[in-house]
Scaffold this motif. Structure first.
Motif, PDB file in Angstrom:
ATOM      1  N   LEU A  18      -8.141  -2.383 -20.117  1.00 18.98           N
ATOM      2  CA  LEU A  18      -7.863  -3.753 -19.677  1.00 18.98           C
ATOM      3  C   LEU A  18      -6.453  -4.181 -20.060  1.00 18.98           C
ATOM      4  O   LEU A  18      -5.748  -4.814 -19.269  1.00 18.98           O
ATOM      5  CB  LEU A  18      -8.890  -4.713 -20.291  1.00 18.98           C
ATOM      6  N   ALA A  19      -6.056  -3.838 -21.286  1.00 14.63           N
ATOM      7  CA  ALA A  19      -4.711  -4.205 -21.738  1.00 14.63           C
ATOM      8  C   ALA A  19      -3.647  -3.605 -20.825  1.00 14.63           C
ATOM      9  O   ALA A  19      -2.710  -4.296 -20.396  1.00 14.63           O
ATOM     10  CB  ALA A  19      -4.505  -3.732 -23.177  1.00 14.63           C
ATOM     11  N   LEU A  20      -3.780  -2.318 -20.498  1.00 14.53           N
ATOM     12  CA  LEU A  20      -2.802  -1.650 -19.637  1.00 14.53           C
ATOM     13  C   LEU A  20      -2.898  -2.162 -18.197  1.00 14.53           C
ATOM     14  O   LEU A  20      -1.884  -2.363 -17.524  1.00 14.53           O
ATOM     15  CB  LEU A  20      -3.034  -0.138 -19.674  1.00 14.53           C
ATOM     16  N   TYR A  21      -4.113  -2.402 -17.750  1.00 12.40           N
ATOM     17  CA  TYR A  21      -4.354  -2.850 -16.377  1.00 12.40           C
ATOM     18  C   TYR A  21      -3.745  -4.229 -16.116  1.00 12.40           C
ATOM     19  O   TYR A  21      -3.045  -4.442 -15.114  1.00 12.40           O
ATOM     20  CB  TYR A  21      -5.864  -2.855 -16.138  1.00 12.40           C
ATOM     21  N   LEU A  22      -3.986  -5.153 -17.035  1.00  9.05           N
ATOM     22  CA  LEU A  22      -3.440  -6.497 -16.860  1.00  9.05           C
ATOM     23  C   LEU A  22      -1.921  -6.502 -16.939  1.00  9.05           C
ATOM     24  O   LEU A  22      -1.244  -7.239 -16.222  1.00  9.05           O
ATOM     25  CB  LEU A  22      -4.024  -7.460 -17.904  1.00  9.05           C
ATOM     26  N   ALA A  23      -1.378  -5.665 -17.835  1.00 12.75           N
ATOM     27  CA  ALA A  23       0.078  -5.582 -17.958  1.00 12.75           C
ATOM     28  C   ALA A  23       0.702  -5.065 -16.670  1.00 12.75           C
ATOM     29  O   ALA A  23       1.782  -5.511 -16.263  1.00 12.75           O
ATOM     30  CB  ALA A  23       0.461  -4.681 -19.127  1.00 12.75           C
ATOM     31  N   PHE A  61       7.507 -12.981 -20.438  1.00 15.17           N
ATOM     32  CA  PHE A  61       7.826 -11.560 -20.232  1.00 15.17           C
ATOM     33  C   PHE A  61       6.975 -10.945 -19.129  1.00 15.17           C
ATOM     34  O   PHE A  61       7.006  -9.737 -18.901  1.00 15.17           O
ATOM     35  CB  PHE A  61       7.621 -10.775 -21.529  1.00 15.17           C
ATOM     36  N   GLY A  62       6.162 -11.780 -18.460  1.00  8.77           N
ATOM     37  CA  GLY A  62       5.324 -11.268 -17.382  1.00  8.77           C
ATOM     38  C   GLY A  62       4.041 -10.628 -17.841  1.00  8.77           C
ATOM     39  O   GLY A  62       3.391  -9.918 -17.074  1.00  8.77           O
ATOM     40  N   VAL A  63       3.661 -10.852 -19.103  1.00 12.48           N
ATOM     41  CA  VAL A  63       2.401 -10.318 -19.629  1.00 12.48           C
ATOM     42  C   VAL A  63       1.364 -11.439 -19.614  1.00 12.48           C
ATOM     43  O   VAL A  63       1.666 -12.574 -19.995  1.00 12.48           O
ATOM     44  CB  VAL A  63       2.575  -9.794 -21.077  1.00 12.48           C
ATOM     45  N   ALA A  64       0.155 -11.146 -19.161  1.00 15.14           N
ATOM     46  CA  ALA A  64      -0.900 -12.155 -19.142  1.00 15.14           C
ATOM     47  C   ALA A  64      -1.127 -12.711 -20.542  1.00 15.14           C
ATOM     48  O   ALA A  64      -1.200 -11.949 -21.513  1.00 15.14           O
ATOM     49  CB  ALA A  64      -2.190 -11.552 -18.586  1.00 15.14           C
ATOM     50  N   ASP A  65      -1.248 -14.041 -20.644  1.00 16.21           N
ATOM     51  CA  ASP A  65      -1.443 -14.664 -21.956  1.00 16.21           C
ATOM     52  C   ASP A  65      -2.689 -14.130 -22.653  1.00 16.21           C
ATOM     53  O   ASP A  65      -2.721 -13.968 -23.874  1.00 16.21           O
ATOM     54  CB  ASP A  65      -1.513 -16.190 -21.829  1.00 16.21           C
ATOM     55  N   ALA A  66      -3.723 -13.808 -21.859  1.00 16.92           N
ATOM     56  CA  ALA A  66      -4.978 -13.335 -22.445  1.00 16.92           C
ATOM     57  C   ALA A  66      -4.795 -12.017 -23.187  1.00 16.92           C
ATOM     58  O   ALA A  66      -5.319 -11.828 -24.290  1.00 16.92           O
ATOM     59  CB  ALA A  66      -6.033 -13.176 -21.341  1.00 16.92           C
ATOM     60  N   ILE A  67      -4.035 -11.100 -22.586  1.00 12.10           N
ATOM     61  CA  ILE A  67      -3.897  -9.794 -23.220  1.00 12.10           C
ATOM     62  C   ILE A  67      -2.987  -9.880 -24.443  1.00 12.10           C
ATOM     63  O   ILE A  67      -3.147  -9.134 -25.416  1.00 12.10           O
ATOM     64  CB  ILE A  67      -3.407  -8.736 -22.207  1.00 12.10           C
ATOM     65  N   ALA A  68      -2.018 -10.808 -24.439  1.00 14.60           N
ATOM     66  CA  ALA A  68      -1.194 -11.025 -25.627  1.00 14.60           C
ATOM     67  C   ALA A  68      -2.056 -11.557 -26.772  1.00 14.60           C
ATOM     68  O   ALA A  68      -1.900 -11.149 -27.928  1.00 14.60           O
ATOM     69  CB  ALA A  68      -0.066 -12.008 -25.318  1.00 14.60           C
ATOM     70  N   ALA A  69      -2.984 -12.454 -26.439  1.00 12.65           N
ATOM     71  CA  ALA A  69      -3.902 -12.977 -27.455  1.00 12.65           C
ATOM     72  C   ALA A  69      -4.761 -11.853 -28.023  1.00 12.65           C
ATOM     73  O   ALA A  69      -5.050 -11.812 -29.228  1.00 12.65           O
ATOM     74  CB  ALA A  69      -4.787 -14.068 -26.853  1.00 12.65           C
ATOM     75  N   PHE A  70      -5.190 -10.937 -27.162  1.00 10.46           N
ATOM     76  CA  PHE A  70      -5.958  -9.765 -27.615  1.00 10.46           C
ATOM     77  C   PHE A  70      -5.154  -8.956 -28.633  1.00 10.46           C
ATOM     78  O   PHE A  70      -5.679  -8.542 -29.675  1.00 10.46           O
ATOM     79  CB  PHE A  70      -6.324  -8.901 -26.410  1.00 10.46           C
ATOM     80  N   MET A  71      -3.887  -8.740 -28.355  1.00 15.62           N
ATOM     81  CA  MET A  71      -3.041  -7.949 -29.256  1.00 15.62           C
ATOM     82  C   MET A  71      -2.836  -8.663 -30.592  1.00 15.62           C
ATOM     83  O   MET A  71      -2.829  -8.030 -31.653  1.00 15.62           O
ATOM     84  CB  MET A  71      -1.693  -7.670 -28.595  1.00 15.62           C
ATOM     85  N   VAL A  72      -2.672  -9.996 -30.552  1.00 16.97           N
ATOM     86  CA  VAL A  72      -2.534 -10.748 -31.807  1.00 16.97           C
ATOM     87  C   VAL A  72      -3.816 -10.624 -32.625  1.00 16.97           C
ATOM     88  O   VAL A  72      -3.779 -10.436 -33.851  1.00 16.97           O
ATOM     89  CB  VAL A  72      -2.218 -12.232 -31.525  1.00 16.97           C
ATOM     90  N   GLY A  73      -4.967 -10.719 -31.946  1.00 18.08           N
ATOM     91  CA  GLY A  73      -6.236 -10.539 -32.645  1.00 18.08           C
ATOM     92  C   GLY A  73      -6.365  -9.157 -33.244  1.00 18.08           C
ATOM     93  O   GLY A  73      -6.859  -8.990 -34.362  1.00 18.08           O
ATOM     94  N   LEU A  74      -5.907  -8.148 -32.509  1.00 19.94           N
ATOM     95  CA  LEU A  74      -5.940  -6.770 -33.000  1.00 19.94           C
ATOM     96  C   LEU A  74      -5.120  -6.630 -34.275  1.00 19.94           C
ATOM     97  O   LEU A  74      -5.548  -5.987 -35.245  1.00 19.94           O
ATOM     98  CB  LEU A  74      -5.398  -5.835 -31.911  1.00 19.94           C
ATOM     99  N   ILE A  75      -3.939  -7.258 -34.278  1.00 22.81           N
ATOM    100  CA  ILE A  75      -3.065  -7.179 -35.450  1.00 22.81           C
ATOM    101  C   ILE A  75      -3.699  -7.887 -36.646  1.00 22.81           C
ATOM    102  O   ILE A  75      -3.806  -7.322 -37.743  1.00 22.81           O
ATOM    103  CB  ILE A  75      -1.690  -7.803 -35.138  1.00 22.81           C
ATOM    104  N   LEU A  76      -4.160  -9.125 -36.438  1.00 20.18           N
ATOM    105  CA  LEU A  76      -4.702  -9.914 -37.558  1.00 20.18           C
ATOM    106  C   LEU A  76      -6.051  -9.379 -38.022  1.00 20.18           C
ATOM    107  O   LEU A  76      -6.404  -9.506 -39.203  1.00 20.18           O
ATOM    108  CB  LEU A  76      -4.835 -11.384 -37.149  1.00 20.18           C
ATOM    109  N   GLY A  77      -6.807  -8.779 -37.110  1.00 19.81           N
ATOM    110  CA  GLY A  77      -8.123  -8.253 -37.477  1.00 19.81           C
ATOM    111  C   GLY A  77      -8.049  -7.102 -38.455  1.00 19.81           C
ATOM    112  O   GLY A  77      -9.023  -6.816 -39.154  1.00 19.81           O
ATOM    113  N   ASN A  78      -6.907  -6.435 -38.503  1.00 19.74           N
ATOM    114  CA  ASN A  78      -6.750  -5.294 -39.409  1.00 19.74           C
ATOM    115  C   ASN A  78      -6.027  -5.650 -40.700  1.00 19.74           C
ATOM    116  O   ASN A  78      -5.603  -4.765 -41.442  1.00 19.74           O
ATOM    117  CB  ASN A  78      -6.010  -4.164 -38.683  1.00 19.74           C
ATOM    118  N   THR A  79      -5.864  -6.963 -40.951  1.00 18.34           N
ATOM    119  CA  THR A  79      -5.288  -7.417 -42.212  1.00 18.34           C
ATOM    120  C   THR A  79      -6.410  -7.794 -43.170  1.00 18.34           C
ATOM    121  O   THR A  79      -7.582  -7.847 -42.793  1.00 18.34           O
ATOM    122  CB  THR A  79      -4.376  -8.644 -41.995  1.00 18.34           C
ATOM    123  N   GLY A  80      -6.042  -8.109 -44.399  1.00 17.28           N
ATOM    124  CA  GLY A  80      -7.041  -8.503 -45.389  1.00 17.28           C
ATOM    125  C   GLY A  80      -7.732  -9.805 -45.034  1.00 17.28           C
ATOM    126  O   GLY A  80      -8.843 -10.076 -45.496  1.00 17.28           O
TER     127      GLY A  80
END
Length: 385
Positions: free
Chosen positions: A153-158, A228-247
């Protein structure tokens, strides 16, 4: 906004009494109180809820990113990647062929490929929990397929965003895609190598400040991504991915959960507001064909997954029926298609398709033992659905 929350809550509670999932009921509430149906009209212009709907979409994908762990891919191994890839090839491929067969246009076909090809993580997870199948042997492959779908989905939306934005010529489209993928790669590198630094920034003891911080990060990065032409939803997914792997990941998951549920309800309600039930009549035929294709491809994917994992009839039937549901991702694509000015039939088609599957899929999944009886190897094992 208050009326939207109350209407969504009332319908969801009524539906809960007969075991219906909430997503189609939120959409139905929007349809009933929208400008296209007789009776009381809560909002004449669906755009009045546009910003709140966008926030609901951002929080949905942000939460999904929080739930996603790169370790899932490493521990799942080759079988998970094979099963997930085959599921996508079958469903997305069938969706693309269906889209071109309708003759609505190339961009519309690309949207329909995603609509028919990607399951609803929210509904699938809820079905597994409600049916008590979390500990079943087939649940791990099901979740593995969802993980592979999320990556796709991330690659597809991008890739899709620059196409839908109407770039002038192949050169401009390639430049837009490069810019979008560059932004995604930067976020992926941050997820891979910047977790420790990000973790220090979000090592906040006070819950109030933590909520403000992660909301600010999710919404701000989503807004920048759109530039940058990236769907806001997929950017939010990436932010969640980053924060989800923190303490702080576990605390953020707990704190964002009620926000996600509340504003996701507004997102689905807002989508319902834009649907004219009269338009659904014109797409009944395509919806029925799409439903038949989805059922057939899921059954085939279930059989292949069973072969990969060595499952019998009952787990095979569970895989095939649990992954039937389509929901939030299809509506994300509908929102993008509407914003891009694509064929007006897309929105009612997606609404009808999602409504039927979101209601039927959980009911079918609960009766998967009926399917297990007619699969090769049948009745003995089918009893333990």
């Amino acid at each position: 906004m208050g009326g939207a929350f109350v209407a969504a809550a009332v319908l969801a509670r009524l539906g809960g009494r007969i075991g219906l999932p909430t997503i189609p009921l939120f959409i139905l509430a929007g349809i009933l109180l929208g400008p296209h149906t007789p009776g009381y009209v809560l909002l004449e212009d669906p755009h009045d809820l546009e910003m709140l709907s966008a926030l609901g979409l951002v929080l949905l994908l942000f939460y999904l990113g929080l739930e996603f762990h790169m370790e899932d891919l490493r521990t799942g191994g080759r079988k998970m990647i094979v099963a997930g890839s085959l599921y996508l090839v079958l469903n997305v491929g069938a969706g693309l062929a269906f889209g071109f067969g309708l003759g609505w246009g190339t961009e519309e076909a690309l949207v329909l490929a995603g609509v028919l090809g990607i399951s609803s993580s929210a509904i699938v997870t809820k079905v597994l929990v409600d049916l008590g199948r979390i500990g079943n042997p087939e649940t791990r492959p099901i979740l593995g397929i969802i993980v592979v779908e999320d990556i796709f989905l991330a690659l597809y939306l991008a890739a899709l965003q620059p196409v839908l934005s109407g770039a002038d010529g192949l050169g401009a489209m390639a430049a837009d895609m490069a810019k979008a993928f560059g932004f995604l790669v930067a976020l992926a590198l941050l997820a891979r190598f910047g977790t420790r630094v990000i973790g220090r920034l979000f090592a906040i003891k006070d819950d109030e400040l933590l909520v403000i911080s992660f909301l600010g990060a999710a919404v701000f990065v989503s807004g920048v991504a759109e530039r940058f032409g990236v769907a806001d939803a997929i950017a939010a997914f990436m932010v969640g991915l980053i924060l989800g792997n923190t303490g702080a990941g576990e605390r953020i998951r707990e704190l964002v959960h009620p926000l996600r549920d509340a504003f996701a309800a507004i997102f689905f309600f807002g989508f319902g507001l834009s649907i004219d039930p009269g338009d659904l009549r014109a797409v009944v035929g395509p919806v029925l064909i799409a439903l038949a294709i989805t059922v057939a491809m899921n059954l085939l994917a279930g059989l292949i997954t069973a072969r990969v994992y060595g499952f019998g009839p009952a787990p095979t039937a569970n895989v095939a029926t649990t992954l039937l549901a389509r929901g939030e991702f299809a509506l994300i694509l509908a929102t993008m298609a509407a914003a891009a000015g694509l064929d007006a039939r897309l929105s009612p088609f997606i609404a009808g398709y999602v409504l039927v599957l979101a209601v039927v899929a959980p009911l079918v999944a609960g009766r998967s033992h009926w399917l297990a009886r007619i699969l090769p190897g049948g009745p003995p094992e089918a009893a333990r659905a």
